[in-house]
Design an enzyme around this catalytic site. Structure first.
Site: not given
Ligand code: S3P
Length: 418
Positions: A11-12, A16, A83, A158, A305, A332, A336
């Site tokens: 995902k990250s 990008r 986010g 981030q 995460d 988050k 969490r």
């Protein structure tokens, strides 16, 4: 659990690839893109900024506009639940020569934005937002930025990425100092796309202004955060052996593997290789008798995460597991710490909430229960993994949110069931 699979793309890195591919010159072709709600928020945002993006089954084609080719959006950008989209784009939009605004869903609108607004304002950005710039929606009127040296008060990739993107447009040397190293996908991809970024163990420096070079092919590995749910499932369920293929093993992302190995998890990384500046490997996992451990300090950002599913593993480990220094978990997609302690307690877990973490006393068995995800994809998946090993039936309300990061999660898990 038995079998082989490759979870969806990271995902990250997918965020990008979309954002930096849009700033490169000409065509970037992305393979292994994660097509999930979060990453599609980034793609839709860049399309609103005038970048043609074609999302097909196998590839994503981005016709990059170059650093100065974005155009004023005719509506508010919606980051949805993401986010990463909201924070990284805050850095980018601050530096553009037009008006723009960004918002998000009910969860994202409660999350802190001041951590990006503050340094960007110091760089000369003009940003307005709800709650004195602390929350979305935010509005931007682009201005000329100046480079700064900034020490991050919290370890956040981030925030680091937002400053680096603004730094591409700022005059002078931008330097970001990290309290603890965080995922460095932005730095790696910037270098891959021709930007000079200087890195040492504590900081990242970049001379601005700088432009990205021509677009390139970007291959995205499977997401280690998604893989972690399957790893824990295989560790805690008897007679399991699974092979998770083509997983990104960037050292800033492998905290959960380090921890689970320390807990005597039988995990091997095979066939290590590299693509597009990122390390990749196949992960072989076998059922294991786990022991408790202490999780704190520098490993936290590398595991941030994965902590909900590590907590599930700790429920089945012998002894007391302590997780501390993890107060970031409270901001988050949901709180969490509260979510996982409340919900695992419903399974009969011996788990106690701390301000910055939790204490878990492992036991042999949990009992299936009715529980809820709190609208958070990683809580939904962690509870599902607890449910695979609990006695009896587990029912998780609001579980469709898994599609934020791992569409097909339930099917993948079912395919491994033997
Ligand atoms: C991310 C950074 C982390 C992580 C998030 C993805 C990224 O957030 O929790 O899921 O892609 O840069 P923080 O930067 O808030 O630590």
């Amino acid at each position: 659990m038995r079998g082989e699979l490759a979870p969806p793309g990271d995902k990250s890195i997918s965020h990008r690839a979309i954002i930096l591919g849009s700033l490169a010159q000409g065509l970037t072709t992305v393979r292994g893109f994660l097509s999930s709600e979060d990453t599609l928020s980034s793609a839709k945002a860049m399309m609103k900024l005038g970048v043609p993006i074609e999302i097909n089954k196998e590839t994503v084609k981005i016709r990059g506009k170059g650093s100065y080719g974005l155009s004023e959006p005719d509506d508010i950008i919606d980051a949805g639940n993401s986010g990463t989209t909201a924070r990284i784009l805050t850095g980018l939009l601050s530096s553009q020569n037009f008006f723009s605004s960004i918002t998000g869903d009910q969860y994202l609108r409660t999350r802190p934005m001041d951590r990006v607004v503050k340094p960007l304002t110091r760089m000369g950005a003009r940003i307005w937002g709800r709650d004195e710039g602390r929350r979305l929606p935010l509005a931007f009127l682009g201005s000329e930025l100046k480079a700064i040296k900034y020490s991050l008060p919290v370890a956040s990739a981030q925030v680091k990425s937002a400053i680096l993107l603004a730094g591409l447009y700022a005059v002078g040397e931008t330097e970001v100092v990290e309290p603890n190293p965080t995922r460095d996908h932005t730095e790696r991809m910037l270098s891959y796309l021709g930007v000079r970024v200087e890195r040492n163990s504590v900081s990242i420096k970049m001379e601005g202004p700088q432009q990205l070079k021509e677009g390139r092919e970007i291959s995205i590995p499977a997401d280690i955060s998604s893989a972690s749910f399957l790893i824990v499932a295989a560790l805690i369920n008897p007679n399991s052996e699974i092979l998770i293929k083509n997983v990104g093993i960037n050292p800033q992302r492998t905290g959960a593997i380090e921890i689970l190995k320390k807990m005597e998890g039988n995990i091997e990384i095979l066939n290590k290789r590299e693509a597009c500046g990122e390390e990749i490997g196949d992960i072989l996992v076998r059922s294991s008798t786990l022991i408790a451990t202490e999780i704190k300090g520098e490993i936290i950002p590398k595991t941030i995460d994965e902590l909900p599913v590590v907590a599930v593993a700790a429920c089945f480990a012998d002894g007391e597991t302590l997780i501390k220094d993890a107060e970031e978990l409270r901001v988050k997609e949901t709180d969490r710490i509260k979510a996982i302690t409340t919900e695992l307690a419903k399974f009969g877990a011996d788990i106690e909430e701390l301000d910055d973490g939790m204490i878990i006393n492992g036991r042999e068995n949990l009992k299936g229960t009715k529980c809820t995800s709190w609208g958070d994809h990683r809580i939904a998946m962690a509870l599902t993994i607890a449910g695979t090993r609990a006695d009896g039936q587990t029912e998780i309300e609001d579980s469709e949110c898994v599609s934020v990061s791992f569409p097909g999660f339930f099917t993948s898990l079912n395919n491994l069931r033997k």
